[in-house]
Design a protein around this motif. Structure first.
Motif, PDB file in Angstrom:
ATOM      1  N   LEU A  59       0.861  -1.177   0.000  1.00  0.00           N
ATOM      2  CA  LEU A  59       0.000   0.000   0.000  1.00  0.00           C
ATOM      3  C   LEU A  59       0.898   1.226   0.000  1.00  0.00           C
ATOM      4  O   LEU A  59       1.736   1.384   0.892  1.00  0.00           O
ATOM      5  CB  LEU A  59      -0.903   0.008   1.242  1.00  0.00           C
ATOM      6  N   VAL A  60       0.754   2.071  -1.008  1.00  0.00           N
ATOM      7  CA  VAL A  60       1.573   3.275  -1.114  1.00  0.00           C
ATOM      8  C   VAL A  60       0.870   4.409  -0.401  1.00  0.00           C
ATOM      9  O   VAL A  60      -0.285   4.719  -0.693  1.00  0.00           O
ATOM     10  CB  VAL A  60       1.815   3.644  -2.587  1.00  0.00           C
ATOM     11  N   LEU A  61       1.563   5.001   0.527  1.00  0.00           N
ATOM     12  CA  LEU A  61       1.036   6.137   1.266  1.00  0.00           C
ATOM     13  C   LEU A  61       1.579   7.404   0.621  1.00  0.00           C
ATOM     14  O   LEU A  61       2.771   7.700   0.725  1.00  0.00           O
ATOM     15  CB  LEU A  61       1.466   6.065   2.737  1.00  0.00           C
ATOM     16  N   PRO A  62       0.740   8.157  -0.078  1.00  0.00           N
ATOM     17  CA  PRO A  62       1.215   9.382  -0.723  1.00  0.00           C
ATOM     18  C   PRO A  62       1.566  10.444   0.318  1.00  0.00           C
ATOM     19  O   PRO A  62       1.133  10.374   1.462  1.00  0.00           O
ATOM     20  CB  PRO A  62       0.035   9.839  -1.583  1.00  0.00           C
ATOM     21  N   SER A  63       2.337  11.420  -0.133  1.00  0.00           N
ATOM     22  CA  SER A  63       2.667  12.514   0.767  1.00  0.00           C
ATOM     23  C   SER A  63       1.392  13.276   1.116  1.00  0.00           C
ATOM     24  O   SER A  63       0.433  13.316   0.346  1.00  0.00           O
ATOM     25  CB  SER A  63       3.689  13.450   0.136  1.00  0.00           C
ATOM     26  N   SER A  64       1.398  13.877   2.274  1.00  0.00           N
ATOM     27  CA  SER A  64       0.245  14.642   2.740  1.00  0.00           C
ATOM     28  C   SER A  64       0.055  15.880   1.872  1.00  0.00           C
ATOM     29  O   SER A  64       1.034  16.528   1.493  1.00  0.00           O
ATOM     30  CB  SER A  64       0.481  15.063   4.196  1.00  0.00           C
ATOM     31  N   PRO A  65      -1.178  16.231   1.539  1.00  0.00           N
ATOM     32  CA  PRO A  65      -1.408  17.448   0.753  1.00  0.00           C
ATOM     33  C   PRO A  65      -0.794  18.687   1.411  1.00  0.00           C
ATOM     34  O   PRO A  65      -0.374  19.611   0.731  1.00  0.00           O
ATOM     35  CB  PRO A  65      -2.931  17.566   0.682  1.00  0.00           C
ATOM     36  N   SER A  66      -0.709  18.691   2.734  1.00  0.00           N
ATOM     37  CA  SER A  66      -0.124  19.852   3.413  1.00  0.00           C
ATOM     38  C   SER A  66       1.385  19.928   3.198  1.00  0.00           C
ATOM     39  O   SER A  66       1.980  20.979   3.392  1.00  0.00           O
ATOM     40  CB  SER A  66      -0.427  19.797   4.910  1.00  0.00           C
ATOM     41  N   GLU A  67       2.013  18.825   2.770  1.00  0.00           N
ATOM     42  CA  GLU A  67       3.445  18.811   2.508  1.00  0.00           C
ATOM     43  C   GLU A  67       3.774  19.159   1.070  1.00  0.00           C
ATOM     44  O   GLU A  67       4.934  19.341   0.723  1.00  0.00           O
ATOM     45  CB  GLU A  67       4.024  17.430   2.838  1.00  0.00           C
ATOM     46  N   ARG A  68       2.789  19.258   0.232  1.00  0.00           N
ATOM     47  CA  ARG A  68       3.002  19.540  -1.187  1.00  0.00           C
ATOM     48  C   ARG A  68       2.913  21.037  -1.444  1.00  0.00           C
ATOM     49  O   ARG A  68       2.094  21.728  -0.869  1.00  0.00           O
ATOM     50  CB  ARG A  68       1.952  18.849  -2.049  1.00  0.00           C
ATOM     51  N   SER A  69       3.746  21.494  -2.347  1.00  0.00           N
ATOM     52  CA  SER A  69       3.624  22.885  -2.776  1.00  0.00           C
ATOM     53  C   SER A  69       2.522  22.953  -3.821  1.00  0.00           C
ATOM     54  O   SER A  69       2.223  21.957  -4.481  1.00  0.00           O
ATOM     55  CB  SER A  69       4.945  23.389  -3.343  1.00  0.00           C
ATOM     56  N   PRO A  70       1.899  24.096  -4.017  1.00  0.00           N
ATOM     57  CA  PRO A  70       0.792  24.188  -4.989  1.00  0.00           C
ATOM     58  C   PRO A  70       1.180  23.729  -6.385  1.00  0.00           C
ATOM     59  O   PRO A  70       0.403  23.075  -7.064  1.00  0.00           O
ATOM     60  CB  PRO A  70       0.423  25.673  -4.972  1.00  0.00           C
ATOM     61  N   GLU A  71       2.399  24.019  -6.831  1.00  0.00           N
ATOM     62  CA  GLU A  71       2.792  23.613  -8.179  1.00  0.00           C
ATOM     63  C   GLU A  71       3.055  22.118  -8.293  1.00  0.00           C
ATOM     64  O   GLU A  71       3.016  21.564  -9.369  1.00  0.00           O
ATOM     65  CB  GLU A  71       4.019  24.398  -8.670  1.00  0.00           C
ATOM     66  N   ASN A  72       3.309  21.438  -7.168  1.00  0.00           N
ATOM     67  CA  ASN A  72       3.524  19.996  -7.194  1.00  0.00           C
ATOM     68  C   ASN A  72       2.256  19.213  -6.888  1.00  0.00           C
ATOM     69  O   ASN A  72       2.275  18.002  -6.868  1.00  0.00           O
ATOM     70  CB  ASN A  72       4.616  19.595  -6.197  1.00  0.00           C
ATOM     71  N   ASN A  73       1.165  19.879  -6.624  1.00  0.00           N
ATOM     72  CA  ASN A  73      -0.090  19.234  -6.275  1.00  0.00           C
ATOM     73  C   ASN A  73      -0.981  19.094  -7.512  1.00  0.00           C
ATOM     74  O   ASN A  73      -2.156  19.371  -7.477  1.00  0.00           O
ATOM     75  CB  ASN A  73      -0.794  20.028  -5.179  1.00  0.00           C
ATOM     76  N   GLN A  74      -0.365  18.655  -8.607  1.00  0.00           N
ATOM     77  CA  GLN A  74      -1.081  18.511  -9.870  1.00  0.00           C
ATOM     78  C   GLN A  74      -1.204  17.030 -10.209  1.00  0.00           C
ATOM     79  O   GLN A  74      -0.429  16.214  -9.725  1.00  0.00           O
ATOM     80  CB  GLN A  74      -0.324  19.230 -10.991  1.00  0.00           C
ATOM     81  N   THR A  75      -2.156  16.697 -11.046  1.00  0.00           N
ATOM     82  CA  THR A  75      -2.354  15.303 -11.407  1.00  0.00           C
ATOM     83  C   THR A  75      -1.591  14.931 -12.673  1.00  0.00           C
ATOM     84  O   THR A  75      -1.559  13.775 -13.046  1.00  0.00           O
ATOM     85  CB  THR A  75      -3.850  15.013 -11.624  1.00  0.00           C
TER      86      THR A  75
END
Length: 79
Positions: A59-75
Motif C-alpha cells: 500500500l503506497v502512502l502518498p505525501s500529505s497534501p499539506s506537505e506539497r507545494s501548490p505547483e507539485n499538487n497537480q495530477t
C-alpha cells in the motif's frame, strides 16, 4: 485518466505481457521504461519497483497534501 495513471497502466500491461521487460523493470526501472516506452525519468526522481504476490500486498502512502507545494499538487506528470 491522468497521464500518470495511463503510464502506470502501460507499464503494468507490458510487464504482464513481456517477461524480459518485467525482469528489467524490477532490476533497473528507469532504463526499462526509457527503452520500452521512450519515457525519460529524471535523475532526481527515485523509482522503486516491487511485485505483489498472493500473500504480499503493498500500500503506497502518498505525501500529505499539506506537505506539497501548490505547483507539485497537480495530477499531470511534470518530469
Amino acid at each position: 485518466m491522468t497521464q500518470q495513471a495511463l503510464l502506470q497502466t502501460q507499464i503494468i500491461n507490458k510487464a504482464w505481457e513481456d517477461p524480459s521487460f518485467k525482469a528489467q523493470l524490477l532490476a533497473d526501472p528507469k532504463k526499462a521504461i526509457k527503452e520500452a516506452l521512450g519515457v525519460n525519468i529524471p535523475e532526481h526522481i527515485k523509482l522503486k519497483m516491487v511485485e505483489e504476490s498472493s500473500d504480499v500486498f503493498y500500500l503506497v502512502l502518498p505525501s500529505s497534501p499539506s506537505e506539497r507545494s501548490p505547483e507539485n499538487n497537480q495530477t499531470k506528470i511534470t518530469w
